[in-house]
Design an enzyme around this catalytic site. Structure first.
Site, PDB file in Angstrom:
ATOM      1  NE  ARG A  39      -3.092   7.947  -1.857  1.00 60.59           N
ATOM      2  CZ  ARG A  39      -3.501   6.819  -2.401  1.00 60.59           C
ATOM      3  NH1 ARG A  39      -2.851   6.287  -3.411  1.00 60.59           N
ATOM      4  NH2 ARG A  39      -4.572   6.216  -1.952  1.00 60.59           N
ATOM      5  CB  SER A  63      -1.236   9.023   3.158  1.00 62.43           C
ATOM      6  OG  SER A  63      -2.238   9.352   2.245  1.00 62.43           O
ATOM      7  CB  SER A 108      -9.619  11.575   9.257  1.00 62.78           C
ATOM      8  OG  SER A 108     -10.225  10.872  10.327  1.00 62.78           O
ATOM      9  CB  ALA A 110       1.100  11.295   5.507  1.00 64.73           C
ATOM     10  N   GLY A 155       0.846  -1.195   0.000  1.00 63.28           N
ATOM     11  CA  GLY A 155       0.000   0.000   0.000  1.00 63.28           C
ATOM     12  C   GLY A 155       0.878   1.241   0.000  1.00 63.28           C
ATOM     13  CG  ASN A 210     -13.403  11.644  13.461  1.00 59.62           C
ATOM     14  OD1 ASN A 210     -13.015  12.388  14.368  1.00 59.62           O
ATOM     15  ND2 ASN A 210     -12.577  11.087  12.617  1.00 59.62           N
ATOM     16  N   GLY A 261       1.903   4.558   4.048  1.00 63.77           N
ATOM     17  CA  GLY A 261       2.857   3.579   3.493  1.00 63.77           C
ATOM     18  C   GLY A 261       4.042   4.301   2.865  1.00 63.77           C
ATOM     19  CE  LYS A 263      -5.561   7.700  15.960  1.00 62.63           C
ATOM     20  NZ  LYS A 263      -4.970   7.122  14.775  1.00 62.63           N
ATOM     21  CD  GLU A 273      -9.684   3.752   7.772  1.00 62.26           C
ATOM     22  OE1 GLU A 273      -8.936   2.803   7.474  1.00 62.26           O
ATOM     23  OE2 GLU A 273      -9.308   4.731   8.440  1.00 62.26           O
TER      24      GLU A 273
END
Ligand code: NAP
Length: 303
Positions: free
Chosen positions: A131, A10, A250, A129, A7, A190, A12, A182, A262
């Protein structure tokens, strides 16, 4: 020992580039021949950090063409992890180690079940991070990585290798507690930020629903035998909201960009655990229903 990274998204890419910069052997395992061709065309992997931007032509191949793997970083989204673990199984050497970067809970357990005999190390990351484009990653700020073995066991000898490569890494003897904590913070902030369509700071005006959610999340953590993760939850949620007031969560960013979230490994996992433990948590259940309706209305999966 080669670090295989499955993967090149971001996180990875962020890991791969730092490992390679430290002189460690790294190979990328890409999805299919098309992605491999895209990677070759991009001229390698690029990492943008404050004040510098570096491109490296790291070796990349398809999983089917890779030699047996000993140490692998699984850097996909939580919803892709279990299926990938099944595909990985025949390619892993006996005694292999796999690092799981996925957010939330549930995917780590599914991977471990699919890979008996493999040491599964879960990572809870607060690094950031994104992309800029394919194979071009931007490091978005400092953070930490807590690593821990879901089945217990000592820190691996290569932990210092990570630290030398500039990857903040700390061994955690109770990684499940950290992942639960978390997850609980994510469940409080979120989904509400998506439903209110606001930056995190917008939640400062949502004191009553947030307090009710935190109370229920604490009940869940205690029932799930994660009392340590329940301690001071409300205060930490407020602290995070204030510290990240200008940011979009996110999940908000995913929904705004029309990307799958997710949620099934975050709020979904929390609600499934509550049901399994026979706990009635009306605010959390209502939040899940409202979020599912919101996602469905935008053509996004609810799992
Ligand atoms: P991402 O940028 O979407 O990267 C996921 C990567 O997985 C993509 O490169 C994707 O390949 C790859 N992938 C999926 N299926 C694959 C397959 N069959 N074969 C090969 N590669 C495959 O995601 P991310 O942001 O790095 O997030 C990864 C995990 O880290 C998530 O659980 C996330 O919540 C967690 N996390 C992320 C951050 C962050 O700041 N980004 C911070 C903390 C935690 P393609 O490029 O071909 O689609």
């Amino acid at each position: 020992m080669t670090w295989s990274i499955l993967g090149a998204g971001s996180l990875g890419s962020l890991w791969a580039m730092r490992l390679a910069a430290a002189g460690l052997e790294v190979q990328l395992l890409l999805r299919d021949p098309q992605r491999l061709a895209d990677y070759q065309r991009a001229g390698g992997l690029t990492l943008e950090q404050p004040g510098r931007c570096i491109t490296r032509r790291l070796p990349a191949r398809l999983l089917a063409e890779a030699p047996p793997l000993q140490r692998l970083l699984l850097a996909c989204k939580a919803y892709d992890a279990a299926a990938l673990a099944e595909r990985l199984a025949p390619h892993l050497q006996p005694g292999a180690e796999i690092l799981l970067l996925q957010n939330g809970l549930g995917s780590q357990q599914a991977v471990a079940a699919a890979l008996p005999g493999v040491r599964c190390i879960a990572v809870s990351s607060t690094e950031g991070a994104h992309r800029r484009r394919d194979f071009h990653c931007v490091q978005a700020g400092a953070g930490n990585n807590w690593l821990g073995d879901l089945s217990g066991g000592p820190a691996p000898h290569w932990l210092a290798e990570l630290q030398r490569a500039g990857i903040p890494a700390q061994w955690c003897s109770d990684i499940l507690a950290r992942l639960w904590r978390k997850l609980a913070i994510n469940c409080a902030i979120n989904p509400l930020s998506v439903l209110q369509d606001c930056r995190n700071g917008g939640l400062l005006a949502q004191r009553a629903p947030l307090e009710a959610l935190c109370d229920e999340l604490q009940q869940l953590l205690i029932a799930a035998e994660q009392s340590a993760a329940a301690e001071g939850l409300k205060a930490e949620v407020w602290r995070i909201i204030e510290a990240t007031a200008a940011n979009y969560s996110s999940m908000h960013q995913d929904v705004a960009a029309g990307r799958r979230t997710e949620v099934d490994y975050l709020l979904g996992h929390a609600c499934r655990e509550a049901a399994r433990l026979g706990l009635a948590l009306p605010h959390l259940s209502a939040l899940q229903r409202q979020l599912a309706a919101h996602l469905t209305a935008r053509g996004l999966p609810t799992h």
